[in-house]
Scaffold this active site. Structure first.
Site, PDB file in Angstrom:
ATOM      1  N   SER A  63      -6.830  12.723  20.983  1.00  0.00           N
ATOM      2  CA  SER A  63      -6.589  11.672  21.992  1.00  0.00           C
ATOM      3  C   SER A  63      -5.468  10.709  21.626  1.00  0.00           C
ATOM      4  O   SER A  63      -5.672   9.506  21.540  1.00  0.00           O
ATOM      5  CB  SER A  63      -7.866  10.866  22.220  1.00  0.00           C
ATOM      6  OG  SER A  63      -8.893  11.694  22.654  1.00  0.00           O
TER       7      SER A  63
ATOM      8  N   ARG B 184     -25.529  10.685  34.971  1.00  0.00           N
ATOM      9  CA  ARG B 184     -25.862  10.417  36.377  1.00  0.00           C
ATOM     10  C   ARG B 184     -26.646  11.569  36.998  1.00  0.00           C
ATOM     11  O   ARG B 184     -27.595  11.351  37.756  1.00  0.00           O
ATOM     12  CB  ARG B 184     -24.552  10.165  37.150  1.00  0.00           C
ATOM     13  CG  ARG B 184     -24.695   9.905  38.623  1.00  0.00           C
ATOM     14  CD  ARG B 184     -23.399   9.345  39.211  1.00  0.00           C
ATOM     15  NE  ARG B 184     -22.235  10.189  38.993  1.00  0.00           N
ATOM     16  CZ  ARG B 184     -21.947  11.289  39.677  1.00  0.00           C
ATOM     17  NH1 ARG B 184     -22.764  11.704  40.626  1.00  0.00           N
ATOM     18  NH2 ARG B 184     -20.852  11.978  39.426  1.00  0.00           N
TER      19      ARG B 184
ATOM     20  N   ASP C 254      -1.644  20.772  30.016  1.00  0.00           N
ATOM     21  CA  ASP C 254      -0.344  21.439  29.851  1.00  0.00           C
ATOM     22  C   ASP C 254      -0.437  22.958  29.808  1.00  0.00           C
ATOM     23  O   ASP C 254       0.590  23.634  29.936  1.00  0.00           O
ATOM     24  CB  ASP C 254       0.322  20.973  28.551  1.00  0.00           C
ATOM     25  CG  ASP C 254       0.953  19.601  28.667  1.00  0.00           C
ATOM     26  OD1 ASP C 254       0.746  18.943  29.696  1.00  0.00           O
ATOM     27  OD2 ASP C 254       1.647  19.187  27.730  1.00  0.00           O
TER      28      ASP C 254
ATOM     29  N   ALA D 108      -5.395  15.012  25.549  1.00  0.00           N
ATOM     30  CA  ALA D 108      -5.532  14.337  26.849  1.00  0.00           C
ATOM     31  C   ALA D 108      -6.495  15.059  27.793  1.00  0.00           C
ATOM     32  O   ALA D 108      -7.476  14.466  28.288  1.00  0.00           O
ATOM     33  CB  ALA D 108      -4.164  14.208  27.488  1.00  0.00           C
ATOM     34  N   ALA D 109      -6.246  16.339  28.037  1.00  0.00           N
ATOM     35  CA  ALA D 109      -7.063  17.054  29.027  1.00  0.00           C
ATOM     36  C   ALA D 109      -8.475  17.306  28.495  1.00  0.00           C
ATOM     37  O   ALA D 109      -9.473  17.044  29.179  1.00  0.00           O
ATOM     38  CB  ALA D 109      -6.389  18.383  29.392  1.00  0.00           C
TER      39      ALA D 109
ATOM     40  N   CYS E 142       3.383  10.734  24.471  1.00  0.00           N
ATOM     41  CA  CYS E 142       4.408  10.035  25.247  1.00  0.00           C
ATOM     42  C   CYS E 142       5.000   8.863  24.463  1.00  0.00           C
ATOM     43  O   CYS E 142       6.139   8.466  24.690  1.00  0.00           O
ATOM     44  CB  CYS E 142       3.812   9.498  26.554  1.00  0.00           C
ATOM     45  SG  CYS E 142       2.704  10.670  27.355  1.00  0.00           S
TER      46      CYS E 142
HETATM   47  C1  FAD Z   1       7.667  13.352  23.151  1.00  0.00           C
HETATM   48  C2  FAD Z   1       6.795  13.464  24.372  1.00  0.00           C
HETATM   49  C3  FAD Z   1       6.865  12.495  25.348  1.00  0.00           C
HETATM   50  C4  FAD Z   1       6.058  12.606  26.478  1.00  0.00           C
HETATM   51  N1  FAD Z   1       6.138  11.631  27.453  1.00  0.00           N
HETATM   52  C5  FAD Z   1       5.371  11.740  28.549  1.00  0.00           C
HETATM   53  C6  FAD Z   1       5.423  10.730  29.553  1.00  0.00           C
HETATM   54  O1  FAD Z   1       6.153   9.739  29.421  1.00  0.00           O
HETATM   55  N2  FAD Z   1       4.641  10.872  30.657  1.00  0.00           N
HETATM   56  C7  FAD Z   1       3.803  11.948  30.811  1.00  0.00           C
HETATM   57  O2  FAD Z   1       3.091  12.036  31.829  1.00  0.00           O
HETATM   58  N3  FAD Z   1       3.719  12.914  29.859  1.00  0.00           N
HETATM   59  C8  FAD Z   1       4.482  12.836  28.750  1.00  0.00           C
HETATM   60  N4  FAD Z   1       4.398  13.791  27.769  1.00  0.00           N
HETATM   61  C9  FAD Z   1       3.508  14.953  27.985  1.00  0.00           C
HETATM   62  C10 FAD Z   1       2.093  14.671  27.540  1.00  0.00           C
HETATM   63  O3  FAD Z   1       2.076  14.241  26.219  1.00  0.00           O
HETATM   64  C11 FAD Z   1       1.290  15.954  27.702  1.00  0.00           C
HETATM   65  O4  FAD Z   1       1.329  16.313  29.043  1.00  0.00           O
HETATM   66  C12 FAD Z   1      -0.146  15.800  27.275  1.00  0.00           C
HETATM   67  O5  FAD Z   1      -0.240  15.528  25.908  1.00  0.00           O
HETATM   68  C13 FAD Z   1      -0.900  17.094  27.590  1.00  0.00           C
HETATM   69  O6  FAD Z   1      -2.204  16.999  27.149  1.00  0.00           O
HETATM   70  P1  FAD Z   1      -3.052  18.317  26.911  1.00  0.00           P
HETATM   71  O7  FAD Z   1      -4.384  17.828  26.452  1.00  0.00           O
HETATM   72  O8  FAD Z   1      -2.985  19.206  28.081  1.00  0.00           O
HETATM   73  O9  FAD Z   1      -2.291  19.111  25.751  1.00  0.00           O
HETATM   74  P2  FAD Z   1      -1.944  18.689  24.247  1.00  0.00           P
HETATM   75  O10 FAD Z   1      -1.708  17.234  24.134  1.00  0.00           O
HETATM   76  O11 FAD Z   1      -0.859  19.608  23.823  1.00  0.00           O
HETATM   77  O12 FAD Z   1      -3.280  19.046  23.454  1.00  0.00           O
HETATM   78  C14 FAD Z   1      -3.679  20.376  23.296  1.00  0.00           C
HETATM   79  C15 FAD Z   1      -4.492  20.469  22.032  1.00  0.00           C
HETATM   80  O13 FAD Z   1      -4.970  21.807  21.918  1.00  0.00           O
HETATM   81  C16 FAD Z   1      -4.914  22.203  20.569  1.00  0.00           C
HETATM   82  N5  FAD Z   1      -4.855  23.674  20.542  1.00  0.00           N
HETATM   83  C17 FAD Z   1      -3.904  24.480  21.061  1.00  0.00           C
HETATM   84  N6  FAD Z   1      -4.218  25.764  20.888  1.00  0.00           N
HETATM   85  C18 FAD Z   1      -5.392  25.780  20.234  1.00  0.00           C
HETATM   86  C19 FAD Z   1      -6.222  26.824  19.764  1.00  0.00           C
HETATM   87  N7  FAD Z   1      -5.922  28.098  19.950  1.00  0.00           N
HETATM   88  N8  FAD Z   1      -7.360  26.483  19.110  1.00  0.00           N
HETATM   89  C20 FAD Z   1      -7.691  25.172  18.914  1.00  0.00           C
HETATM   90  N9  FAD Z   1      -6.927  24.152  19.337  1.00  0.00           N
HETATM   91  C21 FAD Z   1      -5.799  24.450  20.004  1.00  0.00           C
HETATM   92  C22 FAD Z   1      -3.676  21.533  20.022  1.00  0.00           C
HETATM   93  O14 FAD Z   1      -3.766  21.357  18.621  1.00  0.00           O
HETATM   94  C23 FAD Z   1      -3.678  20.203  20.778  1.00  0.00           C
HETATM   95  O15 FAD Z   1      -4.293  19.167  20.035  1.00  0.00           O
HETATM   96  C24 FAD Z   1       5.167  13.706  26.616  1.00  0.00           C
HETATM   97  C25 FAD Z   1       5.104  14.683  25.618  1.00  0.00           C
HETATM   98  C26 FAD Z   1       5.910  14.564  24.502  1.00  0.00           C
HETATM   99  C27 FAD Z   1       5.815  15.629  23.432  1.00  0.00           C
END
Ligand code: FAD
Length: 456
Positions: free
Chosen positions: A47, A30, A289, A15-16, A51
């Protein structure tokens, strides 16, 4: 335009990270910058909506593919050098390099840390070699979701599923397990649903029980029983239950260990604290996160690993690093979930501070009960709303909602008042839409606010 492209390395392709990468490309078009974006992720998917995993596990979503917003191929077609199965193990901020597990050194001009927060697996869930016992797992990635569906399919009709953790993931997974007809026990510290006040938590626990789940409160799980490497039970101080499957939903922790020794400032939990543009240091950015977020109401940094913040902060970050000025200006701690099984239907939402978080203030807080529509309509369902306000300033501080269909998204109205720093009187007297199928003449959220206002 610079002579050579600005090299951006993103760690984390969900996501982020991908919000940042795509926004950076859009903004660069742009601003006339040339970007070379490399995204490194140790996982197998990009991606996707974590959730949605509980709803996939429940059978509401047909396939894990439906949860993928953009595939690896689509990212590559957009011009991103995406490398999956590539773990970053170290970062040298002075040399501006990261090192991957196979020893490859990747140079960057700007580093984006979007590595998320994997699920915490307590020691009691692990074998001495660090692997989980058969039948035990977390719910975090698409691979986890697929594994749970396989376990569910292989389990007998009378399988006993224990969910450890009564937060929103635990409740959503309990719903999924109930849907498969399993006997479900939710074991949790405290009174469950930490996002709610005690008087609101009780309503969620009652709904779980009404749906046939057992809820064990105030229990700290201490160990598992196993036979031939498979889980057979869970025990805690004061009790135990047999279990064929154990879902560990006890929280997440920032994946920032690869930054240890880099000199970046991190919280005790390993979280970063980026500014509204995503900057954490010169040429280092972060979102999602792996970060804390700033709560506007009390200007506190809090760890709220939610997708809604990851995508917004990621987008602002991507724009800023490509020369734009978008900012993620904090949040007001809004969250929502639901619990549904058979005739039980509950929407659960919160925004703002809890009573504990407002400990330094003189507050007035009250629960108001009503109905989701005018009470003579057949679809009317019970709703309970907790409202808290500051006695001195009359500022609205927090609102929580638990109720039937149509209850949950009422929280957005309260969140809007909190966002703009409004008072409990603003919420009480706002112009909210009324017709019998949607609310009473006096919308129940307004009534709940008015009752608090009258007590200040
Ligand atoms: C079951 C569940 C339900 C959820 N429901 C909701 C909801 O209803 N509403 C809501 O707002 N949020 C919800 N969330 C939270 C939401 O999914 C997360 O906040 C979101 O996915 C965060 O995105 P991110 O990109 O920060 O981290 P992540 O999705 O954790 O992605 C981080 C990525 O970094 C990679 N990574 C980590 N360390 C390394 C490394 N050292 N080297 C290379 N790659 C690495 C990982 O493999 C991963 O793909 C839910 C989460 C879960 C698990």
């Amino acid at each position: 335009m610079s002579a050579s492209p600005q090299r951006v390395v993103v760690v984390g392709a969900d996501a982020a990270g991908m919000s940042a990468a795509h926004q950076a490309l859009r903004t660069a078009r742009r601003t006339g910058r040339e970007l070379a974006i490399t995204v490194l992720d140790k996982g197998t998917h990009t991606s996707y909506s974590a959730c949605g995993i509980p709803y996939w596990m429940a059978g509401d979503v047909a396939s894990g593919d439906d949860l993928v917003a953009r595939t690896a191929e689509q990212h590559r077609e957009a011009g991103i050098d995406l490398r999956l199965g590539t773990e970053v193990v170290a970062a040298d901020l002075a040399a501006r390099t990261v090192t991957t597990a196979d020893g490859t050194v990747v140079e960057y001009d700007d580093l984006v840390v979007a590595s998320g927060a994997p699920a915490v697996v307590p020691d009691w869930a692990l074998r001495p070699d660090g692997s989980a016992h058969d039948g035990v797992g977390v719910v975090k990635t698409l691979d986890d979701g697929a594994e749970w569906l396989e376990r569910f399919a292989a389990a007998g009709d009378d399988a006993r599923v224990v969910v450890v953790g009564g937060g929103y993931v635990g409740v959503e997974v309990a719903e999924a397990a109930l849907r498969h007809g399993f006997a479900v026990t939710v074991i949790t510290r405290g009174q469950g649903m930490s996002m709610l006040e005690d008087e609101m938590k009780e309503r969620v626990n009652a709904a779980l029980r009404e749906a046939g789940a057992e809820v064990v409160l105030g229990a700290e799980v201490t160990g598992l029983d196993t036979r031939d490497g498979r889980v057979t039970g869970v025990h805690w101080d004061g009790g135990s239950r047999p279990a064929d499957l154990v879902v560990v939903a006890t929280g997440v922790r920032p994946a920032t260990s690869f930054l240890t020794g880099s000199g970046l400032e991190m919280t005790g939990n390993g979280a970063l604290r980026p500014d509204p543009h995503g900057r954490v240091a010169e040429h280092v950015w972060a979102a999602g996160d792996c970060c804390e977020v700033r709560r506007r109401i009390d200007d506190a940094w809090v760890f709220r690993p939610l997708g809604t913040y990851a995508t917004k902060h990621g987008r602002a970050l991507g724009d800023s690093l490509a020369g734009g000025s978008l900012a993620f200006d904090g949040m007001v701690d809004t969250a929502i979930t639901r619990f549904v099984h058979g005739d039980t239907y509950l929407e659960i939402a919160r925004t703002g501070l809890s009573r504990d978080e407002a400990a330094g203030l003189d507050v007035v807080a009250l629960v108001t009960e009503g109905t989701t529509t005018t009470d003579y309509m057949p679809e009317a369902e019970p709703i309970a709303i907790w409202v808290m306000a500051d006695r001195e300033t009359r500022r609205l501080l927090g609102v929580q909602v638990v109720g039937g269909r149509g209850a949950g998204k009422r929280i957005d109205t309260a969140a809007a008042v909190l966002w703009s720093g409004g008072t409990v009187d603003d919420l009480a007297w706002m112009d909210l839409a009324y017709a019998p199928p949607f609310s009473s003449t006096w919308e129940v959220l307004g009534v709940a606010a008015r009752r608090v206002a009258e007590r200040i």
